[in-house]
Structures are given as C-alpha cells and as structure tokens.
Design a protein around this motif. Structure first.
Motif, PDB file in Angstrom:
ATOM      1  N   TRP A   6      -9.958 -94.738 -69.227  1.00 35.47           N
ATOM      2  CA  TRP A   6      -8.757 -94.675 -69.962  1.00 35.47           C
ATOM      3  C   TRP A   6      -9.424 -95.057 -71.117  1.00 35.47           C
ATOM      4  O   TRP A   6      -8.488 -95.429 -72.344  1.00 35.47           O
ATOM      5  CB  TRP A   6      -7.083 -94.875 -69.690  1.00 35.47           C
ATOM      6  CG  TRP A   6      -6.497 -93.809 -69.350  1.00 35.47           C
ATOM      7  CD1 TRP A   6      -7.430 -92.427 -68.344  1.00 35.47           C
ATOM      8  CD2 TRP A   6      -5.518 -93.350 -68.671  1.00 35.47           C
ATOM      9  NE1 TRP A   6      -6.083 -91.337 -67.914  1.00 35.47           N
ATOM     10  CE2 TRP A   6      -4.917 -92.209 -67.866  1.00 35.47           C
ATOM     11  CE3 TRP A   6      -4.285 -94.655 -68.536  1.00 35.47           C
ATOM     12  CZ2 TRP A   6      -3.971 -91.320 -67.418  1.00 35.47           C
ATOM     13  CZ3 TRP A   6      -2.932 -93.328 -68.601  1.00 35.47           C
ATOM     14  CH2 TRP A   6      -3.293 -91.982 -67.919  1.00 35.47           C
ATOM     15  N   LYS A   7      -9.359 -96.852 -71.140  1.00 35.48           N
ATOM     16  CA  LYS A   7     -10.588 -97.624 -72.104  1.00 35.48           C
ATOM     17  C   LYS A   7      -8.987 -98.300 -72.505  1.00 35.48           C
ATOM     18  O   LYS A   7      -7.847 -98.271 -71.972  1.00 35.48           O
ATOM     19  CB  LYS A   7     -11.490 -96.638 -73.202  1.00 35.48           C
ATOM     20  CG  LYS A   7     -12.096 -96.368 -72.879  1.00 35.48           C
ATOM     21  CD  LYS A   7     -13.330 -96.017 -73.678  1.00 35.48           C
ATOM     22  CE  LYS A   7     -14.010 -94.875 -72.794  1.00 35.48           C
ATOM     23  NZ  LYS A   7     -15.508 -94.632 -74.280  1.00 35.48           N
ATOM     24  N   ASN A   9      -6.019 -96.636 -74.027  1.00 35.94           N
ATOM     25  CA  ASN A   9      -5.038 -95.900 -74.374  1.00 35.94           C
ATOM     26  C   ASN A   9      -4.222 -95.319 -73.391  1.00 35.94           C
ATOM     27  O   ASN A   9      -4.331 -95.857 -71.915  1.00 35.94           O
ATOM     28  CB  ASN A   9      -6.396 -93.881 -74.236  1.00 35.94           C
ATOM     29  CG  ASN A   9      -7.051 -94.325 -75.316  1.00 35.94           C
ATOM     30  OD1 ASN A   9      -7.019 -93.772 -76.523  1.00 35.94           O
ATOM     31  ND2 ASN A   9      -8.424 -94.501 -74.908  1.00 35.94           N
ATOM     32  N   GLY A  10      -3.249 -94.333 -73.604  1.00 39.71           N
ATOM     33  CA  GLY A  10      -1.957 -94.931 -72.744  1.00 39.71           C
ATOM     34  C   GLY A  10      -0.845 -94.951 -72.832  1.00 39.71           C
ATOM     35  O   GLY A  10      -0.690 -95.550 -73.612  1.00 39.71           O
ATOM     36  N   SER A  11      -0.269 -94.536 -72.232  1.00 41.81           N
ATOM     37  CA  SER A  11       1.468 -94.677 -72.310  1.00 41.81           C
ATOM     38  C   SER A  11       1.946 -95.063 -70.938  1.00 41.81           C
ATOM     39  O   SER A  11       1.524 -93.847 -69.847  1.00 41.81           O
ATOM     40  CB  SER A  11       2.143 -94.194 -72.863  1.00 41.81           C
ATOM     41  OG  SER A  11       2.353 -92.937 -72.408  1.00 41.81           O
ATOM     42  N   GLY A 226     -13.080 -90.167 -72.704  1.00 34.68           N
ATOM     43  CA  GLY A 226     -11.979 -89.310 -73.828  1.00 34.68           C
ATOM     44  C   GLY A 226     -11.489 -87.848 -72.769  1.00 34.68           C
ATOM     45  O   GLY A 226      -9.948 -87.894 -73.337  1.00 34.68           O
ATOM     46  N   LEU A 229      -8.214 -87.823 -70.345  1.00 35.68           N
ATOM     47  CA  LEU A 229      -6.668 -88.283 -70.891  1.00 35.68           C
ATOM     48  C   LEU A 229      -5.579 -87.310 -70.535  1.00 35.68           C
ATOM     49  O   LEU A 229      -4.457 -88.224 -70.688  1.00 35.68           O
ATOM     50  CB  LEU A 229      -6.958 -88.869 -72.414  1.00 35.68           C
ATOM     51  CG  LEU A 229      -7.856 -90.080 -72.594  1.00 35.68           C
ATOM     52  CD1 LEU A 229      -7.804 -89.882 -74.442  1.00 35.68           C
ATOM     53  CD2 LEU A 229      -6.444 -91.316 -72.044  1.00 35.68           C
ATOM     54  N   GLU A 230      -6.349 -86.223 -70.772  1.00 30.37           N
ATOM     55  CA  GLU A 230      -5.617 -85.038 -70.663  1.00 30.37           C
ATOM     56  C   GLU A 230      -6.067 -84.820 -68.846  1.00 30.37           C
ATOM     57  O   GLU A 230      -6.974 -83.785 -68.648  1.00 30.37           O
ATOM     58  CB  GLU A 230      -5.709 -83.956 -71.216  1.00 30.37           C
ATOM     59  CG  GLU A 230      -4.963 -83.162 -71.848  1.00 30.37           C
ATOM     60  CD  GLU A 230      -4.473 -82.171 -71.052  1.00 30.37           C
ATOM     61  OE1 GLU A 230      -3.451 -82.341 -71.026  1.00 30.37           O
ATOM     62  OE2 GLU A 230      -5.191 -81.072 -71.203  1.00 30.37           O
TER      63      GLU A 230
END
Ligand code: PEP
Length: 246
Positions: A6-7, A9-11, A226, A229-230
């Motif tokens: 995910w590098k 990114n995310g929550s 990339g 992420l989805e």
C-alpha cells in the motif's frame, strides 16, 4: 503469492473494507497466499481484524529498522513487527533505496534484524532504466543479491522490480521477465539458501497484465503497488493464478 504494497496510502475504514472484500472473493476462488503490507500505523488494526475474523490473509511490514538495541528514535524493530502479527517484511524497495539512500550496509543490518525476529523476507531488487539500456541488468541484480548470502535467512522471497516499471504504467516484457527470473533463481540456488520461497515480479501490474506474466513458470507471484489499493482489482489480479499451469 500476492503482495499488496500500500506504500503511504490507506485509512482505517479502507483497511476494514479491503480485508473483508479480499477474503470473501479469494476464499472461494483461489488458493494462493495473499500478503497485505499496509503502512506501519495500520498493522495493529489489520492484525486484530485478521485474527478476529480468521481471515486467510497474511500480514507484512513495508520496512524494518536495524537491530541497534533501543537507541533509535522513531525505529520499529523486528520483534515489534512480530508482536504486531507480521509474518513478512519488505526490505530493499527501490523507493527507500533512492529516497533514503538505503545502501548495502544498511540493508544488511535490516536483513539481520528480520532474521533475528524470524520474519520472512521479501527482498526487492531491480535495475534502473539507464542500467537496462546499457545492458547491465544482470550485473546489477547479482550485486544487489550479494548481501543476502551473509545472513542465514530462514525464508527468503525475491521481488524483481525494474525501477523504471514501478508506478510508470509500463510493465517489463514477458520475455525479459522470464530471462531475469531464471537468472535470479540460478543465482540463489547456487548459494543454497535456507527456504527459498521463489521470485515474484513487481512493476505496474494490473488485472490486464497479470495473467500473461503469471503464466511464466519462473514467476511465483506478484508484488502490487497502485493496483492493490482497490480490493476488487487486487482480488482480480490474485485470481489470475487460477489460469497458471505447471
Ligand atoms: C511497488 O511499489 O513495489 C510496485 C510494484 O508499485 P506499482 O505496482 O504501483 O508499480
């Protein structure tokens, strides 16, 4: 083996939806191991969800710090990652090599840290565009691999990630991947490593490119940035394994 990197990114909300979504899809459709590597701040939550819901997803860290006792402000050591539920750790990603100037001596300390914590290592190697153009790819990789022989790693996976392919939208050609993976396998086997988990490819993978690359016998899985992420896209990529032969 499918690794979601995910590098940065995310929550928290994304994490819950992703884990449940991937688990639901993959449970019925694929046997391959999936490893989520979220940012360190989400490892605790990810581990809790995975355990509580008994999800078939493994957890990995994107980085590890060297084992320098406790005198490292901001550091996260191997035993801490293990306690957080990590089974894997990524070491040597090109973004860290470039931005933080992570060189062989630092990477060697990170490998040792992973070894002492009994973490499985995903060690990234890859050539720059310039090195590729000059026909230096195999020499560069051979050099990058040298430090792994200095640590008796129990479980080692190599991620071949051409630097020019990461985040560029351009994957390496299948013929090229086949040749490079073969060389990496040859090289590792000549040094008789402990438990060699294989070579995964990484660099701008999506669900359109994954099938052809995975069809190669030399490719044991994918490291996905990339497109991981989805959760639907990641699941679709992971399901390409079902068409892999041999
Ligand atoms: C990566 O970060 O290791 C990677 C392969 O990224 P992307 O898939 O976005 O190229």
């Amino acid at each position: 083996m499918f690794i979601a990197n995910w590098k940065m990114n995310g929550s928290e909300s994304m994490l819950t939806g992703w884990l449940e979504g991937v688990d639901k899809t993959l449970d019925k459709n694929t046997q391959s191991e999936c490893i989520l590597c979220p940012p360190a701040c989400f490892l605790f939550q990810a581990s809790k969800i995975i355990k509580k819901q008994e999800l078939g997803i493994a957890l990995g860290a994107q980085d590890i710090d060297p084992k320098t006792a406790s005198s490292l402000t901001g550091g996260i050591g191997g035993s801490m990652l293990k306690e957080l539920g990590c089974e894997y750790v990524i070491i040597g990603h090109s973004e860290r090599r470039e931005l933080f100037k992570e060189d062989d001596s630092l990477l060697l300390e990170k490998l040792k840290s992973a070894f002492f914590a009994n973490l499985k290592v995903i060690f990234c190697v890859g050539e720059s565009f310039e090195e590729k153009e000059k026909g230096r790819t195999l020499n560069v990789l051979k050099k990058q691999l040298e430090i792994i022989y200095q640590v008796p790693l129990n479980n080692l996976m190599i991620a071949y990630e051409p630097v020019w392919a990461i985040g560029s939208g351009e994957t390496a050609e299948v013929k090229y991947i086949k040749e490079v993976h073969n060389k990496i396998i040859e090289e590792i086997k000549s040094h008789e490593k402990g438990n060699f988990l294989g070579v995964v490819y990484g660099g701008s993978i999506n669900s359109s490119s994954s099938k052809e690359i995975l069809s190669l016998q030399e490719v044991d899985g994918l490291l996905i940035g990339g497109s991981s992420l989805e959760h639907k896209e990641f699941s679709n990529i992971a399901m390409s394994i079902n068409e892999k032969k041999g």
